[in-house]
Design an enzyme around this catalytic site. Structure first.
Site, mmCIF file in Angstrom:
data_model
loop_
_atom_site.group_PDB
_atom_site.id
_atom_site.type_symbol
_atom_site.label_atom_id
_atom_site.label_comp_id
_atom_site.label_asym_id
_atom_site.label_seq_id
_atom_site.Cartn_x
_atom_site.Cartn_y
_atom_site.Cartn_z
ATOM 1 C CE LYS A 184 -14.861 112.613 -16.975
ATOM 2 N NZ LYS A 184 -14.349 111.276 -17.274
ATOM 3 C CD GLN A 212 -12.373 110.464 -20.281
ATOM 4 O OE1 GLN A 212 -12.389 110.845 -19.113
ATOM 5 N NE2 GLN A 212 -13.486 110.182 -20.916
ATOM 6 C CG ASP A 228 -13.309 106.896 -13.632
ATOM 7 O OD1 ASP A 228 -14.328 107.589 -13.795
ATOM 8 O OD2 ASP A 228 -12.276 107.023 -14.314
HETATM 9 N N1 GUN Z 1 -14.831 107.211 -20.769
HETATM 10 C C1 GUN Z 1 -16.168 107.311 -20.895
HETATM 11 N N2 GUN Z 1 -16.738 107.442 -19.678
HETATM 12 C C2 GUN Z 1 -15.736 107.424 -18.774
HETATM 13 C C3 GUN Z 1 -15.693 107.547 -17.365
HETATM 14 O O1 GUN Z 1 -16.703 107.668 -16.662
HETATM 15 N N3 GUN Z 1 -14.443 107.509 -16.801
HETATM 16 C C4 GUN Z 1 -13.325 107.355 -17.547
HETATM 17 N N4 GUN Z 1 -12.161 107.313 -16.905
HETATM 18 N N5 GUN Z 1 -13.335 107.248 -18.856
HETATM 19 C C5 GUN Z 1 -14.536 107.289 -19.469
#
Ligand code: GUN
Length: 281
Positions: free
Chosen positions: A52, A96, A119
């Protein structure tokens, strides 16, 4: 022989569109920043977070990293989120998941300002999706809509079967397909006659979480098959929830693993960050 849906190529197109947009916003003095929070050092999370941050750097979004120790308390994390909510220079906040067990994920998700919830997990954004109002949409399902649209695959009036009912993928996916005027069936671990229902699908979206579970006998001739799963098999090779080699000859379109849905999640996260900044200014 199916057409292969190239998620790597489409995610690159989206990132390049965003890069150009961010450059033109920068010329107007507008800078975009994403706060990226990781608690603990789960290796899979570290890989995702790293990817990311790399995507941010490519597009020209500033990423501000918060790598917190596993023992961080819920209160400390909530305090950080509150500070970031108040910080006008931060447009998006990404925390996350999964979080360590002593932290209540729902509380954390709800603490993030819906305006910075890139998200799309906050109940306000989920509710907006349900009633067709603008808001942030969960990145993986939003990416799947882009894969379908950019391959000019018709959605309206089609029977879409979604396998999986998670808050992150299955539920928002079903709502997005409904918004695109598909007829939607949601299946899950307690569904009876899964195979028969899947065989009715014009568009089959699989987020079942079991390696190579969906074989050719689950798929109608000419169906579009979207595979959200990602696993490592016995020989350490990546595979999805769909038995690709079996299903591909029957499908009209199919996503590979890797290089299908996976790369789209980050592209849509970047899209949401840029959107967050545009909405604020
Ligand atoms: N953990 C697994 N996929 C995601 C996601 O799309 N966003 C976040 N914040 N955590 C994750």
């Amino acid at each position: 022989m199916a057409n292969i849906i190239d998620g790597k190529k489409i995610s690159q197109e989206i990132k390049d569109e965003l890069k150009a947009e961010v450059a033109s916003l920068a010329e107007q003095g507008k800078k975009c920043a994403l706060a990226v929070i990781q608690v603990g050092n789960d290796p899979a999370s570290s890989v995702y977070v790293g990817n990311k941050k790399k995507a941010c750097a490519y597009i020209g979004i500033q990423s501000v990293s918060y790598e917190l120790p596993e023992e961080t308390s819920e209160e400390e994390l909530l305090d950080l989120i509150e500070r970031l909510n108040q910080d006008a220079k931060v447009h998006g906040i990404l925390c996350q998941l999964p979080l360590p067990k002593h932290i209540d994920e729902d509380r954390v998700i709800q603490a993030i300002s819906p305006k910075k919830d890139v998200d799309g997990f906050h109940p306000q954004n989920v509710g907006a999706l349900v009633i067709g109002q603008p808001g942030f949409v969960s990145c993986t399902p939003a990416g799947i809509i882009q894969l379908l649209k950019r391959n000019k695959i018709a959605i309206a009036g089609k029977h879409c079967v979604v396998i999986g009912r998670s808050n992150i993928v299955g539920k928002p996916m079903a709502l997005l397909m409904l918004r695109e005027n598909a007829t939607v069936t949601v299946c899950h671990s307690r569904t009876q006659n899964l195979k028969e229902i899947c065989r009715e699908a014009d568009i089959l979206i699989v987020a079942i979480g079991k390696p190579r579970y969906i074989g050719a006998d689950y798929v109608k001739e000419g169906a579009v098959v979207i595979d959200v799963g990602i696993h490592r098999n016995e020989s350490n090779k990546l595979c999805g929830d769909v038995a690709y080699d079996e299903v591909e000859p029957k499908a009209s379109y199919i996503t590979p693993v890797p290089g299908g849905v996976g790369p789209m999640t980050i592209a849509m996260l970047m899209h949401n960050c840029v959107e967050a900044m545009k909405r604020e200014s």
